[in-house]
Write a protein that holds these residues in place. Structure first.
Motif, PDB file in Angstrom:
ATOM      1  N   GLY A  92       0.858  -1.180   0.000  1.00  0.00           N
ATOM      2  CA  GLY A  92       0.000   0.000   0.000  1.00  0.00           C
ATOM      3  C   GLY A  92       0.890   1.224   0.000  1.00  0.00           C
ATOM      4  N   VAL A 101      -2.698   4.399   4.615  1.00  0.00           N
ATOM      5  CA  VAL A 101      -2.699   3.919   3.232  1.00  0.00           C
ATOM      6  C   VAL A 101      -4.004   4.318   2.553  1.00  0.00           C
ATOM      7  N   ASP A 103      -6.503   2.947  -0.321  1.00  0.00           N
ATOM      8  CA  ASP A 103      -6.750   1.693  -1.031  1.00  0.00           C
ATOM      9  C   ASP A 103      -6.709   1.835  -2.550  1.00  0.00           C
ATOM     10  N   HIS A 106      -3.231   0.487  -3.801  1.00  0.00           N
ATOM     11  CA  HIS A 106      -2.712  -0.850  -3.477  1.00  0.00           C
ATOM     12  C   HIS A 106      -2.086  -1.462  -4.730  1.00  0.00           C
ATOM     13  N   THR A 144      -6.348  -3.429   3.053  1.00  0.00           N
ATOM     14  CA  THR A 144      -6.231  -2.118   3.696  1.00  0.00           C
ATOM     15  C   THR A 144      -6.084  -2.280   5.205  1.00  0.00           C
TER      16      THR A 144
END
Length: 154
Positions: A92, A101, A103, A106, A144
């Motif tokens: 991430g 982070v 998402d 990712h 996540t």
């Protein structure tokens, strides 16, 4: 289930060095992880061949704007052939100035490593693939949360 690679610790260390170089915004440190003729394919599909080209490109990237930092979890390390290993990780990105982070950034890191003949492992290919998981939002959400747990533990 695949068994761990006999050089598992070295390969994990190689990936950690790549992440550390990226997070320190050092093109030289990232490039030092690669074989002389290594390749990197970025999240956006950008491709660079050779340690020197990788270093030059990343110096330009890091010098021109703030980059997000990585947090990652290694999923597997396994042998492909003698002197060759495959490492798969989910990562991430933490945007500049943020503490979490996002998402939408990712990624799956696929790292092919080779033994340089002196017992040192180098990245031959690192491919960053977006991990949007449009059909499986629950998997994206789970990643996540896993990455947030890693951040909290740091």
């Amino acid at each position: 289930m695949t068994s761990a690679h006999p050089h598992d610790a070295q390969l994990r260390s190689l990936y950690a060095a790549y992440l550390d170089g990226w997070n320190r915004r050092s093109g030289a440190a990232v490039a030092a992880c690669f074989a002389d003729d290594g390749d990197i394919v970025g999240y956006d599909g950008t491709h660079h061949h050779g340690r020197l080209a990788i270093a030059a490109h990343l110096r330009q990237v890091f010098g021109s704007h703030q980059t997000a930092a990585y947090v990652a979890v290694i999923r597997s390390v396994r042998a492909v052939a003698p002197g060759t290993a495959l490492l798969i990780a989910h990562a991430g990105m933490i945007p500049p100035g943020a503490s979490d982070v996002e998402d939408r950034f990712h990624t799956v890191h696929t790292l092919l490593a080779v033994d340089d003949g002196d017992g040192r492992w180098r990245i031959q290919l690192l491919q960053a693939t977006p991990a949007a998981w449009h059909q499986h939002p629950e998997a994206r959400d789970a990643l996540t949360e896993e990455l947030r747990g890693l951040l909290a533990a740091q």
